[in-house]
Each structure stands twice: as C-alpha cells, then as structure tokens.
Design a protein around this motif. Sequence first.
Motif, PDB file in Angstrom:
ATOM      1  N   GLN A 280       0.810  -1.216   0.000  1.00  0.00           N
ATOM      2  CA  GLN A 280       0.000   0.000   0.000  1.00  0.00           C
ATOM      3  C   GLN A 280       0.846   1.270   0.000  1.00  0.00           C
ATOM      4  OE1 GLN A 280      -3.367  -0.063  -0.321  1.00  0.00           O
ATOM      5  NE2 GLN A 280      -3.036  -2.268  -0.568  1.00  0.00           N
ATOM      6  N   LEU A 281       2.139   1.110   0.119  1.00  0.00           N
ATOM      7  CA  LEU A 281       3.034   2.253   0.296  1.00  0.00           C
ATOM      8  C   LEU A 281       2.949   3.259  -0.838  1.00  0.00           C
ATOM      9  CD1 LEU A 281       5.539   3.654   1.592  1.00  0.00           C
ATOM     10  CD2 LEU A 281       6.954   1.941   0.449  1.00  0.00           C
ATOM     11  N   PHE A 282       2.798   2.777  -2.071  1.00  0.00           N
ATOM     12  CA  PHE A 282       2.963   3.648  -3.228  1.00  0.00           C
ATOM     13  C   PHE A 282       1.682   4.351  -3.664  1.00  0.00           C
ATOM     14  CE2 PHE A 282       6.159   0.351  -3.170  1.00  0.00           C
ATOM     15  CZ  PHE A 282       7.308   1.119  -3.196  1.00  0.00           C
ATOM     16  N   ILE A 363       4.986  -7.171  -9.289  1.00  0.00           N
ATOM     17  CA  ILE A 363       4.809  -7.814 -10.593  1.00  0.00           C
ATOM     18  C   ILE A 363       3.426  -8.448 -10.692  1.00  0.00           C
ATOM     19  CG2 ILE A 363       5.623  -9.736 -12.039  1.00  0.00           C
ATOM     20  CD1 ILE A 363       8.423  -9.239 -10.974  1.00  0.00           C
ATOM     21  N   LEU A 364       2.782  -8.282 -11.859  1.00  0.00           N
ATOM     22  CA  LEU A 364       1.580  -9.033 -12.202  1.00  0.00           C
ATOM     23  C   LEU A 364       2.008 -10.233 -13.040  1.00  0.00           C
ATOM     24  CD1 LEU A 364      -0.867  -6.114 -13.106  1.00  0.00           C
ATOM     25  CD2 LEU A 364      -1.008  -7.628 -11.108  1.00  0.00           C
ATOM     26  N   TYR A 365       1.578 -11.413 -12.657  1.00  0.00           N
ATOM     27  CA  TYR A 365       2.041 -12.673 -13.248  1.00  0.00           C
ATOM     28  C   TYR A 365       0.840 -13.504 -13.679  1.00  0.00           C
ATOM     29  CZ  TYR A 365       0.835 -13.805  -8.454  1.00  0.00           C
ATOM     30  OH  TYR A 365       0.167 -13.900  -7.273  1.00  0.00           O
ATOM     31  N   ARG A 405       3.164  -4.219 -11.587  1.00  0.00           N
ATOM     32  CA  ARG A 405       2.096  -3.974 -10.617  1.00  0.00           C
ATOM     33  C   ARG A 405       2.387  -2.746  -9.752  1.00  0.00           C
ATOM     34  NH1 ARG A 405      -0.839  -1.999  -7.886  1.00  0.00           N
ATOM     35  NH2 ARG A 405      -2.302  -2.794  -6.332  1.00  0.00           N
ATOM     36  N   LYS A 406       3.637  -2.597  -9.372  1.00  0.00           N
ATOM     37  CA  LYS A 406       4.035  -1.547  -8.443  1.00  0.00           C
ATOM     38  C   LYS A 406       3.667  -0.168  -8.991  1.00  0.00           C
ATOM     39  CE  LYS A 406       8.242  -0.172  -5.920  1.00  0.00           C
ATOM     40  NZ  LYS A 406       9.674  -0.543  -5.748  1.00  0.00           N
ATOM     41  N   PHE A 487      11.781  -0.335 -10.190  1.00  0.00           N
ATOM     42  CA  PHE A 487      10.958   0.644 -10.912  1.00  0.00           C
ATOM     43  C   PHE A 487      10.899   2.005 -10.227  1.00  0.00           C
ATOM     44  CE2 PHE A 487       8.752  -3.564 -11.749  1.00  0.00           C
ATOM     45  CZ  PHE A 487       9.591  -3.862 -12.802  1.00  0.00           C
ATOM     46  N   GLU A 488      11.877   2.280  -9.381  1.00  0.00           N
ATOM     47  CA  GLU A 488      12.001   3.611  -8.777  1.00  0.00           C
ATOM     48  C   GLU A 488      13.190   4.362  -9.360  1.00  0.00           C
ATOM     49  OE1 GLU A 488      11.322   3.759  -4.447  1.00  0.00           O
ATOM     50  OE2 GLU A 488      10.563   1.697  -4.606  1.00  0.00           O
TER      51      GLU A 488
END
Length: 562
Positions: A280-282, A363-365, A405-406, A487-488
């Motif tokens: 939930q951080l992002f 990641i979405l897998y 996903r992130k 991804f940052e």
Amino acid sequence: MRRKIFFAIAGFVLLTLYTGCKLDVVPQDRYTDALIWKNPENIDRYIEDQYQVFKTFAFGRFPIGYNNATDALTDIMKFTSDLPGNGTVNRLAFEPGSVNPSSPGLDYWSAGYTQIRRINEFLSGLQQYATVDDTKRRTFEAEARFIRGYVYFWLVKLHGSVILLDKPATSKENSRSSEDECWNFIATDFAFAAEHLPVKRDDGQQGRVTNAAAYGMLAKTWLYAASIAEYDKKQFNKDALTGVPAAKKDSYYRNAVQAAAAVIKLAEGGACGLEDDYAQLFSSRNSKESLLTINYLRPSVVHDFDRDFCPPADVPGAAVAGVPTAELADEFEMADGHPFSWSDPAMAANPYAGREPRFAATILYNGAQWKGRTLNTTTADTREGFVEYKSVPEPKRTVTGYYLRKMLDAANTNIFDNKSDQPWMVMRYAEVLLIHAEATTKTGDLGSARNSLNQLRNRVKLPPVTATNEAQLMNAIEHERKVELAFEGERYWDLRRWRKAHIVLNNVRFHGHKISPDGNGLRYETVDCDKQNRFFPTTFYYMPIPLQEIVNNTSIEQIQGW
C-alpha cells in the motif's frame, strides 16, 4: 502544493531614470526588483514553482521522456516496442553508436542549467532585496539550495565534471570543475539545506522539503562520491577532471554514514519511518516513509503511468510501454528466505506461489488477480498473453510473461479519461536505510549494516541477513536494492556507480518466461526477450556534453573519449 508560475519575477524589469541632476527616481508604473522582493508571498510563489524540476524525473522518466526509461536500460525491465519513439530505450540499449555529442541520448545539460540560473537569480534577489527576517531568509535559501543540489546531482551523475555556478553568470565562458569538486559542491548545498530546513512543515506547506529529505540526499551524494572513488580508479576515462581520488573513499563513506544516521535519528523521533504494508506504500499521499513526495491531483495535474503499464484489457488500444524481466522475477525470494530456483521441481511446478510479499506487490504474473479478473499471460490468450518480442513492431502486450504492478492504481478503471494521479516519492526512508547499510559495510561496521538491511526484510517477514564479511553484505545489499527499489529509477545508476554496468549490461540479452498450455498443465520456458545483444561501452560512464554547448562556450572542453 501550489504550482503557479510567478509572472512578476519571471518578468523582472529594472529601470533607472536619470534626470539632469542625476537623481534616481523609483518608477511608479511598473515593478522593480526591490518592490517585488518586499512581498514574502512573491518569494514563496517563486520557490514553489521551482519544484517543477522534480517532475522531470518522476516515475523514472529521466530526460528521455518515458516512464521507467532508465530501468528499461537494465536487467529489470523490457520495453516492448521495436518502433522509433516507443522503442527509443531499446535503441539506446542496442545501439551505443547512436550516442554522440551531437545526439547525446541522455541529455539534461540545457534544461539543468536553465534551472540553475533561475535558482541563482532567486538566491541573489533574496540576499539583495528581501525584507524577511533572518530565519525565513535562511529557510528560503535552504529550500533553493536543495533544489540546486538536486539538479547538479543529476548533471554530475551523467557527466562527472560540469560547470559549477553559485551565482548568476556574468559570462557564457565558464570551464568545467573536477568531479570531486562537483560532488563536494552538491554536498555543501544539501548540508546547508539540512541545517536550516524545518523538521516538519506547517499546514499548507505539505510537500515542501524538510531536513530529513536534505540529509537523505546528502547521504546519497556522499555514497555516490565514495563509490566513484572506490570503483572508478581512472580505469574508464582519462579526462583530467573526471573521477574522485581513491584516497578519499573512506572519508566519503563516513560522511554518508553520518548523514544517513541523521535521518535515522529523525525517524526515531517520529519524523519519518517505514510503513508496515509495502503493497500500500505507493498509493499513499501522506506516507511517513516519504521524505519528499510529488503529489498529483485530477483533473489538471496528472500523469500517464497507468496508461503506459496497465495490462492491455485496462486500456484498449494502448501500447504497453514496458514489462518486468525474468531476471527481476527470479530475484524475489521465497517467503522463507530461500532463493527461488527453476531447478527446484517444487518451485518450478508452481513458480508464483510462496514468494515474499514484494513479489506480488511489484509484478503481475500469470494467475494474478487484477481488477476483478484472473490474468492469463500464457500464449493461449491473444489479448494479454505472451507474444515474442519483434514478432510485431508494436505488440501491445507482454513480451516477458509479466506486467508491472508496483505504483499502478487498481481503482482506476477509466484510464483514458481519468489519467493517473498517484504520487511519486522522490526519496523514501527505505532508500536511506539501504544507503546506511552500504556505507556502514564499507566502513567496517557490519553489525549496523545488517541492522539497517534487516529492518527492510523484517517489514516483509523475511529472515535476517547473517552475512559476516563485506563481500557477502554487498551481495545482500545489491539484492535488496534491486527488489526493494524496483521501478524507482535506481538500478541503472547503481550499476554505473559500482562500475558494473559494462559487465551486467554489455554483450548480454535479457529474458522472459513464455508460458504455454501443456495438456492439463503449463509449460514454462525461459526465452530471449531482446533478440539481439545489448551494449554498454565504458565510455558511457561519462556521457558527452552536447556539442552545441561546446560551440557556445569556448572555455569548456568535451569529456575526453567523446
């Protein structure tokens, strides 16, 4: 945060009227410098507008202009397109010969110095004309110097040796300073900001920099300088002004430890800290983990992250810019801390079960739940399933078997109309802990290094790292940086400062996982998602200064090797 452009200062007019008696008269029908600077609100609006610079780098856009662009130059992300435009990042990865002083590829020089000029003009006006009290003056100066330090941080990451300007330039003829001088200049700006910025901003000033952000960037600056001192050793560029003397390595690592420790102390006092839920951080606009956040607000201040990275069914007709690689997917451990391995029959039979929490948050897998549906990334699905890279110029689906996903907004179901408004964290507390872990490793304090590293692992319920020497700890730190900060926009720059990019990114191809129906089950196959070798020549550790800048400024010489 207000994003107004301060028209008055941008349109400074200084007129001096001379009478026969040489009497100076203040014009009554227009603004003067002194008149504008008497109003603290004008000063506040001017500095607020300078925050636009952080959006240049939000979501890893870098000056290339594509979200996650620099991560796509590495082993963690693959851009899907083979066309000009959307495929620009692939071309940079495959064709290093396309980078030259006339076409630098990674170019921030002109935009960066435009920003520096604006900041220096602000600082000059602040000192000459502002009528605010000393405390407010120092706070404004600290805020401006933080932004200037941030701009220079990017310029020096690219070029090493750049032109240092601490006041409005009176001539276009300026020479480069040494890389060591540049890192120290940046550190001085961040140190001043850390000393004079508040711990907490008042209501109405949320989003403005604090001393925690300044200490964080100071730690990062010293870590970069120390890394160059340790790993470069003038192996890759013979320019007299690039590189940092190896003898300064230890003191710079100690400086990084001290700055990171200052943030940790602020966290212990409640100014910042780790969030409990990584997933939930992002999406949080007021996360205690963020040291500096760029907030967006529909409908006017938005971005396109969801459009660029959501699975195809979310955005019919849109191209999927980039997808995670197999190299990243395989990096995530099992929940019990064991490395994932395709050679383990149990893991290979059900590769996405039993992973640590950051895997599903990043990641979405195949089989993942997303917006009320079960994702099918197998070759059997012609909408969201696997397609070979280069089989079509613009595939508009995954070429690795994964989607990002992130940082996606799971509640955004009308992306074309809504755009995106999730925040971007310029720096967060987790990164400071990673900086502290690396710097303390290098100064021999392995216990403190393990403690900082294990705080991140504890959050996701992974067993602690028990490394007992520097090499083992550095391997653990690289792993944690790769998965925690995926991804940052950090991976490319990490490989550069460690001088590992010419090993990890050169003469290699990265991969995806092609999943196909096989009777009653699935067949997993590791496949090449590049179709040609990537290259990172060692000249790329110092990017060329744009040729036009050399033409405009005869006092500056090109970085040697270009």
